[in-house]
Design an enzyme around this catalytic site. Structure first.
Site, PDB file in Angstrom:
ATOM      1  N   ASN A   1       0.862  -1.177   0.000  1.00 49.39           N
ATOM      2  CA  ASN A   1       0.000   0.000   0.000  1.00 49.39           C
ATOM      3  C   ASN A   1       0.902   1.232   0.000  1.00 49.39           C
ATOM      4  O   ASN A   1       1.463   1.587   1.026  1.00 49.39           O
ATOM      5  CB  ASN A   1      -0.891  -0.036   1.259  1.00 49.39           C
TER       6      ASN A   1
ATOM      7  N   LYS B   1       0.152   4.237  -0.361  1.00 51.45           N
ATOM      8  CA  LYS B   1      -0.510   5.425   0.201  1.00 51.45           C
ATOM      9  C   LYS B   1      -0.287   6.636  -0.724  1.00 51.45           C
ATOM     10  O   LYS B   1      -0.142   6.465  -1.933  1.00 51.45           O
ATOM     11  CB  LYS B   1      -0.025   5.685   1.632  1.00 51.45           C
TER      12      LYS B   1
ATOM     13  N   HIS C   1      -9.557   1.530   4.740  1.00 53.10           N
ATOM     14  CA  HIS C   1      -8.301   1.701   5.464  1.00 53.10           C
ATOM     15  C   HIS C   1      -8.515   2.668   6.630  1.00 53.10           C
ATOM     16  O   HIS C   1      -9.286   3.624   6.502  1.00 53.10           O
ATOM     17  CB  HIS C   1      -7.213   2.225   4.518  1.00 53.10           C
TER      18      HIS C   1
ATOM     19  N   GLU D   1      -6.856   5.038   7.704  1.00 50.74           N
ATOM     20  CA  GLU D   1      -6.597   6.451   7.368  1.00 50.74           C
ATOM     21  C   GLU D   1      -7.814   7.065   6.682  1.00 50.74           C
ATOM     22  O   GLU D   1      -8.107   8.257   6.842  1.00 50.74           O
ATOM     23  CB  GLU D   1      -5.338   6.559   6.488  1.00 50.74           C
TER      24      GLU D   1
ATOM     25  N   GLU E   1      -5.664  -4.695  10.617  1.00 50.61           N
ATOM     26  CA  GLU E   1      -4.638  -3.681  10.850  1.00 50.61           C
ATOM     27  C   GLU E   1      -4.944  -2.912  12.131  1.00 50.61           C
ATOM     28  O   GLU E   1      -5.727  -1.944  12.099  1.00 50.61           O
ATOM     29  CB  GLU E   1      -4.592  -2.696   9.674  1.00 50.61           C
TER      30      GLU E   1
ATOM     31  N   GLY F   1       2.251   2.439  10.745  1.00 52.43           N
ATOM     32  CA  GLY F   1       3.210   3.532  10.578  1.00 52.43           C
ATOM     33  C   GLY F   1       3.921   3.937  11.860  1.00 52.43           C
ATOM     34  O   GLY F   1       4.559   4.982  11.904  1.00 52.43           O
TER      35      GLY F   1
ATOM     36  N   SER G   1       3.201  -1.877  10.370  1.00 49.59           N
ATOM     37  CA  SER G   1       4.649  -1.902  10.615  1.00 49.59           C
ATOM     38  C   SER G   1       5.309  -3.237  10.267  1.00 49.59           C
ATOM     39  O   SER G   1       6.243  -3.661  10.950  1.00 49.59           O
ATOM     40  CB  SER G   1       4.946  -1.503  12.064  1.00 49.59           C
TER      41      SER G   1
END
Ligand code: PGA
Length: 251
Positions: free
Chosen positions: A9, A11, A94, A96, A164, A170, A210
């Protein structure tokens, strides 16, 4: 029996030029790795050029989002049908998107339905926040997200789930292999309840948060974990390749 998936991904990273260079740097080696489904998810603007570069290879292409409406006056949005000609998979829900763009379970559900409706395979992301984890609410949160995301969806048709935990994305603070395995086992039991045992046995459930070349070996031998959704480490050709080859060797 479940082929592992390693999806990168990217991003909101890489210009078109950078995306092309990244794919050129790993395409030949990535193509050779067997027993792993390799997926690249570049930004929308790079889907077509990356698609050209991996044409005829074993590497698959995914988008990072879509909008659920079929077409019309939605300035700036991209529909499932537009993506269907370009890529095979699409990341949906996701954290985010949930955090910065206000995506609710209802929105995620509409997006999953839109993707499946045109034959795109969703990579449906679910996961708890740090405070929820610390309050012991992980199972409650992921089962709620799963239920709302899949409401009214009769057939999963190749849908992949990515677990996730938001606190691991991250942050450099990955879950342990055991933690991830345990929650993914719980997700699989939930899918069995929502659908049936066969669907639950066959669906691929990935871990994300991560994952790097240094820790991927902790996750892949876990029986319930069917691969990884990789963010930061997917932007470095050598590291992504290492994650994929290690996964293949452990299969
Ligand atoms: P990360 O991101 O690997 O950079 O933690 C994972 C993801 O958000 O899919």
């Amino acid at each position: 029996m479940r082929t592992p998936v390693i999806a990168g991904n990217w991003k909101m990273n890489t210009t078109v030029g950078e995306a092309v260079a990244l794919v050129r740097a790993m395409r030949a080696e990535l193509d050779k790795v067997s027993n792993v489904e390799k997926v690249l998810c570049p930004p929308f603007v790079s889907l077509a050029p990356v698609g050209e570069l991996i044409k005829g290879s074993s590497i698959k292409l995914g988008a990072q989002n879509l909008y659920f409406a079929e077409k019309g006056a939605y300035t700036g949005e991209v529909s499932a049908l537009m993506l269907a000609g370009l890529c095979e998979l699409v990341i949906i829900g996701h954290s985010e998107r949930r955090q910065y763009f206000g995506e609710t379970g209802e929105v995620v559900n509409k997006k999953v339905a839109a993707a499946l409706g045109v034959g795109l395979k969703p990579i449906l992301c679910i996961g708890e926040k740090l405070a929820e984890n610390e309050a012991g609410k992980t199972e409650e949160v992921v089962s709620g997200q799963l239920k709302s995301s899949l409401a009214g969806i009769a057939s999963l048709d190749g849908l992949i789930v990515a677990y996730e935990p938001v606190w691991a994305i991250g942050t450099g603070r990955a879950a342990t292999g055991e933690q991830a395995n345990e929650t993914i086992a719980f997700i699989r039991r939930n899918i069995s309840g929502l659908y049936d045992d066969k669907v639950a046995r066959e669906i691929r459930i990935l871990y994300g948060g991560s994952v790097t070349a240094a820790n991927v070996a902790e996750f892949m031998p876990q029986p319930e974990i069917d691969g990884a959704l990789v963010g930061g480490a997917s932007l470095k050709a050598a590291e992504f390749l290492s994650i994929v080859t290690q996964t293949s060797a452990m299969g």
